[in-house]
Write a protein that holds these residues in place. Structure first.
Motif, PDB file in Angstrom:
ATOM      1  N   ASP A 115       0.793  -1.261   0.188  1.00 48.55           N
ATOM      2  CA  ASP A 115      -0.153  -0.166  -0.075  1.00 48.55           C
ATOM      3  C   ASP A 115       0.803   1.166   0.021  1.00 48.55           C
ATOM      4  OD1 ASP A 115      -2.276  -0.899  -0.167  1.00 48.55           O
ATOM      5  OD2 ASP A 115      -2.818  -1.196   1.890  1.00 48.55           O
ATOM      6  N   ILE A 116       2.186   1.296   0.467  1.00 48.80           N
ATOM      7  CA  ILE A 116       2.966   2.301   0.425  1.00 48.80           C
ATOM      8  C   ILE A 116       3.797   2.267  -0.852  1.00 48.80           C
ATOM      9  CG2 ILE A 116       4.427   3.876   1.791  1.00 48.80           C
ATOM     10  CD1 ILE A 116       3.548   2.256   4.273  1.00 48.80           C
ATOM     11  N   GLU A 117       3.454   3.167  -1.625  1.00 43.06           N
ATOM     12  CA  GLU A 117       4.172   3.356  -3.058  1.00 43.06           C
ATOM     13  C   GLU A 117       4.576   2.078  -3.663  1.00 43.06           C
ATOM     14  OE1 GLU A 117       7.733   5.790  -2.815  1.00 43.06           O
ATOM     15  OE2 GLU A 117       6.607   7.464  -1.340  1.00 43.06           O
ATOM     16  N   LEU A 118       3.602   0.813  -3.281  1.00 41.65           N
ATOM     17  CA  LEU A 118       3.707  -0.444  -3.993  1.00 41.65           C
ATOM     18  C   LEU A 118       5.089  -1.115  -3.539  1.00 41.65           C
ATOM     19  CD1 LEU A 118       2.342   0.401  -7.549  1.00 41.65           C
ATOM     20  CD2 LEU A 118       1.097  -0.557  -5.481  1.00 41.65           C
ATOM     21  N   HIS A 156       3.565   6.541 -11.225  1.00 43.80           N
ATOM     22  CA  HIS A 156       4.770   5.405 -10.849  1.00 43.80           C
ATOM     23  C   HIS A 156       3.773   4.070 -10.778  1.00 43.80           C
ATOM     24  CE1 HIS A 156       7.353   3.237  -8.271  1.00 43.80           C
ATOM     25  NE2 HIS A 156       6.539   3.276  -7.277  1.00 43.80           N
ATOM     26  N   VAL A 203      -5.755  -0.066  -4.160  1.00 43.42           N
ATOM     27  CA  VAL A 203      -4.633   0.508  -3.388  1.00 43.42           C
ATOM     28  C   VAL A 203      -5.161   2.101  -3.058  1.00 43.42           C
ATOM     29  CG1 VAL A 203      -2.654  -0.637  -3.564  1.00 43.42           C
ATOM     30  CG2 VAL A 203      -3.412   0.617  -5.189  1.00 43.42           C
ATOM     31  N   ILE A 227       2.549  10.047   4.225  1.00 51.93           N
ATOM     32  CA  ILE A 227       1.740   8.770   4.957  1.00 51.93           C
ATOM     33  C   ILE A 227       2.484   9.159   6.478  1.00 51.93           C
ATOM     34  CG2 ILE A 227       1.785   6.656   5.332  1.00 51.93           C
ATOM     35  CD1 ILE A 227       1.618   6.036   2.610  1.00 51.93           C
TER      36      ILE A 227
END
Lengths: 215, 509
Positions: free
Chosen positions: A192-195, B44, B170, B180
């Protein structure tokens, strides 16, 4: 009118344009897809399972049945676990070589108690080679679903080759839908965090799989 | 109007219902496109998943056959949906579950709130669910004094950030790691266990902070709320596919489990799962199989919840089913592959779509579930370049471009549709008067060849005098496009001159 009747009535009216069709379900859906992908020997299927498990960052070990107790003892020692949770139907002999204190899988134990457990050792119902998946069906040698979830270290024992199938269709054939089923492919993970893939958000962060042959 | 349209944005700040007061797509997209961070994050993400997915799909040589089987299973189920719903109810009940039926969002929210109150609890843990987001369940529960905690890492980021999800798979894809970290540092403390001292922005540390924060909630939770990816009519089995284990936590630790599931999520037989368990993970996370899949059939003694409630949700699905072209949207298994290949989603981001279903699937699903009367819903069928990439990747072969064109026609022309089970005649949408006038003029011109010929000649001969942009109402259109250059000579004249008797075979030029 109840909402049940209202919804079913709306469905029927919505389908008024659809011609009646009583083709049996088996014929209505042709299944031209494969039962398994590729033509592999039994040994190759087990090898593929090991590769795919490792590809998803499970740690894979292979041994013969007589070697199993020593392997489990070593894995528990390397982990430094102070306790090991054991489902009631797991063969006692598998833990014969370790003196790490046992904890029983009891209905009344709280999640907090499970959270303090070092490791859990279980069997599985079937393993799927093509996807690197272990399926647990809560049989006595696998215990309640939560015991393979809350502790941080899960050691799962797979009998090869008899518990290994090639594909998802073959696995479903072997399973009983009435049982609670958990399909596990590698340790808990998130992207979930930048893949970026990170292991162990909520489930066990370490999954070790021991493939045991009759030997 | 369905209850979902009254979803509350303020509430506890999660804003996961439908997005009231959202500007129409073009305006929202305009702002998003100018946000460099957002575009970078999205580019990205979508490109990474896209490449991985192609590889995962290439591993299975029978992908086309699996896709076709998936489409046929879903189509068959939809055409006999009444029968399968009754069968499912019977199987779930026989396995020890209780089935509730909810015609719209309000009713579903009332049922869930009542069930939670009956347990005496004021907190629930939730596994990410599109259906409960669609109906704005968290906000509705809060209004009843019940706190709903999202436990998926991305949903937690969204909830703590008082933000909205922007992607089906996501939801916090629009946030980067330092954003985050900032959210965790400033917000975790007011929801429970605060973020650890000196938290950095490495994904591993952020995930660990989430693990510690949420574990407290899992271990004391008495009520879990979920959706489901599939429901098997034959056996009464529900299936949840996930990665983190928060799903397993919510499905097995609480004493009571409440699952809110759209009526279209049924498959007829146990065997059907062999198709979707192969196509869903590869299409969505581009994995051979997702880390965890839970399947449960009613309740099991001393293993998992003692009470299981299934809330079957309509909320516009039967209206969608009534549309002969649009009903194929109900095949959707929420894999999100269409988002990741969409050039419009990649630039505009999920928020611009103004609903919990963003991207191409959202552009056809939301206007059908909610109707096309609001400005945002009327604009969604236009949020596409019709390039067809979404159809190519769809694992159940939903022809999204076909439905988009169909919905555009409905927006412009109006016509008869089903809303909440009743026939309604839609008036043509406002703001499309110029389009309709142009179409009427075109129709007249094409049925009056002499007038058409005169008009074309006139246009060609005055081409030097014509402006580069359109005046009046056409200004907006030509502000972002070049006007097509007019030929020196109308095609019909050229044909007449070169291809008919008396003209040279090669043409003059």
């Amino acid at each position: 009118m109840s909402s049940r009747e209202r919804i079913l009535g709306r469905v029927r009216r919505a389908l008024a344009d659809v011609r009646g069709d009583d083709t049996p379900y088996e014929q209505a859906v042709p299944r031209e897809y494969l039962r398994e992908h590729g033509d592999r020997s039994v040994e190759q299927t087990v090898e593929l399972l090991a590769e795919n498990l490792a590809d998803y960052r499970a740690i894979v070990h292979r041994c013969t049945a007589p070697e199993l107790p020593a392997v489990i003892a070593r894995l528990l020692a390397e982990r430094g676990s102070a306790s090991v949770l054991v489902p009631p139907g797991l063969d006692e002999g598998r833990l014969a070589a370790t003196d790490v204190p046992r904890i029983a899988d009891r209905a009344e134990s709280t999640p907090e108690e499970l959270d303090r457990v070092g490791s859990v050792v279980t069997a599985c119902a079937v393993a799927v080679a093509e996807t690197g998946t272990l399926v647990l069906d809560a049989a006595p040698d696998q215990g309640r679903r939560r015991i393979t979830l809350v502790p941080d270290h899960h050691i799962c024992v797979v009998r090869v080759p008899d518990q290994v199938v090639s594909s998802v269709p073959q696995a479903l054939e072997r399973l009983d839908p009435a049982r609670p089923l958990t399909w596990i492919s590698g340790p808990s993970a998130t992207s979930d965090i930048e893949l970026d893939r990170v292991e162990g958000v909520h489930g066990p962060r370490t999954l070790e799989v021991v493939l045991v042959s009759a030997g | 109007m369905s209850g979902s349209e009254s979803g509350n944005e303020s509430g506890n700040g999660t804003g996961t219902g439908t997005f009231v007061g959202m500007p129409a797509f073009p305006r929202a997209a305009h702002d998003a496109v100018n946000d460099q961070t957002l575009r970078g994050n999205l580019r990205h993400a979508t490109h990474t998943i896209r490449a991985k997915r192609a590889k995962a799909v290439a591993e299975v040589s029978d992908w086309a056959a699996l896709r076709d089987a998936g489409k046929r299973i879903k189509d068959h189920t939809l055409r006999h949906l009444d029968r399968y719903l009754e069968q499912l109810e019977e199987s779930v009940t026989a396995a020890g579950g209780t089935v509730h039926w909810a015609a719209d969002a309000d009713e579903a929210n009332r049922i869930v709130a009542q069930l939670v109150k009956e347990t005496g609890e004021s907190e629930v843990v939730k596994v990410k669910s599109m259906a409960t987001q669609e109906i704005g369940l968290n906000e509705a529960l809060l209004a009843e004094g019940i706190h709903a905690y999202e436990t998926d890492l991305a949903e937690l980021i969204v909830q703590l950030g008082k933000d909205r999800p922007s992607h089906i798979l996501v939801p916090a894809i629009h946030r980067n790691r330092s954003e985050i970290r900032d959210i965790f540092r400033s917000e975790m403390g007011s929801w429970g266990r605060p973020a650890p001292e000196g938290l950095t922005d490495t994904p591993a540390e952020l995930a660990e902070a989430a693990r510690l924060h949420l574990r407290e909630k899992f271990l004391r939770a008495k009520v879990g709320v979920s959706g489901a990816n599939f429901m098997v009519a034959e056996t009464g089995t529900l299936v949840v596919v996930e990665s983190e284990g928060n799903g397993r936590m919510c499905l097995t630790l609480p004493e009571t489990l409440i699952s809110v599931v759209g009526i279209e999520k049924i498959v007829p037989t146990w065997r059907d799962l062999e198709v979707f368990l192969q196509t869903l993970p590869r299409s969505s996370t581009a994995e051979r199989m997702n880390p965890y899949t839970s399947m449960w059939t009613g309740t099991t003694d001393e293993d998992g919840p003692r009470a299981f409630h299934l809330v079957l949700l309509d909320n516009g699905r039967t209206d969608t089913l009534a549309d002969e072209v649009g009903r194929q949207a109900l095949r959707c298994i929420r894999c999100s592959a269409c988002l990741n290949v969409c050039p419009v989603y990649e630039r505009a981001g999920g928020h611009a779509y103004g609903s919990v279903y963003p991207g191409p699937i959202g552009a056809i699903l939301s206007p059908q579930l909610r109707g096309t009367q609001s400005e945002i819903d009327a604009s969604l069928p236009y949020a596409s370049s019709l390039c067809g990439a979404c159809y190519e990747v769809c694992p159940v072969a939903i022809d999204i471009p076909e439905v988009l064109v169909h919905l555009r026609e409905r927006v412009v022309e109006g016509g008869e549709v089903i809303r909440q089970g009743n026939k309604v005649v839609l008036r043509p949408a406002k703001g499309h008067a110029a389009e309709r006038a142009a179409m009427r003029a075109a129709r007249w011109a094409f049925t009056h060849p002499a007038a058409l010929r005169t008009g074309q000649r006139l246009a060609s001969r005055t081409r030097r005098l014509q402006p580069r942009t359109l005046p009046g109402p056409g200004r907006a259109w030509s502000g972002t496009r070049d006007l097509p250059a007019l030929p020196k000579e109308p095609f019909r004249d050229w044909w007449q001159r070169t291809r008919t008797r008396g003209g040279s075979k090669e043409g003059s030029k």
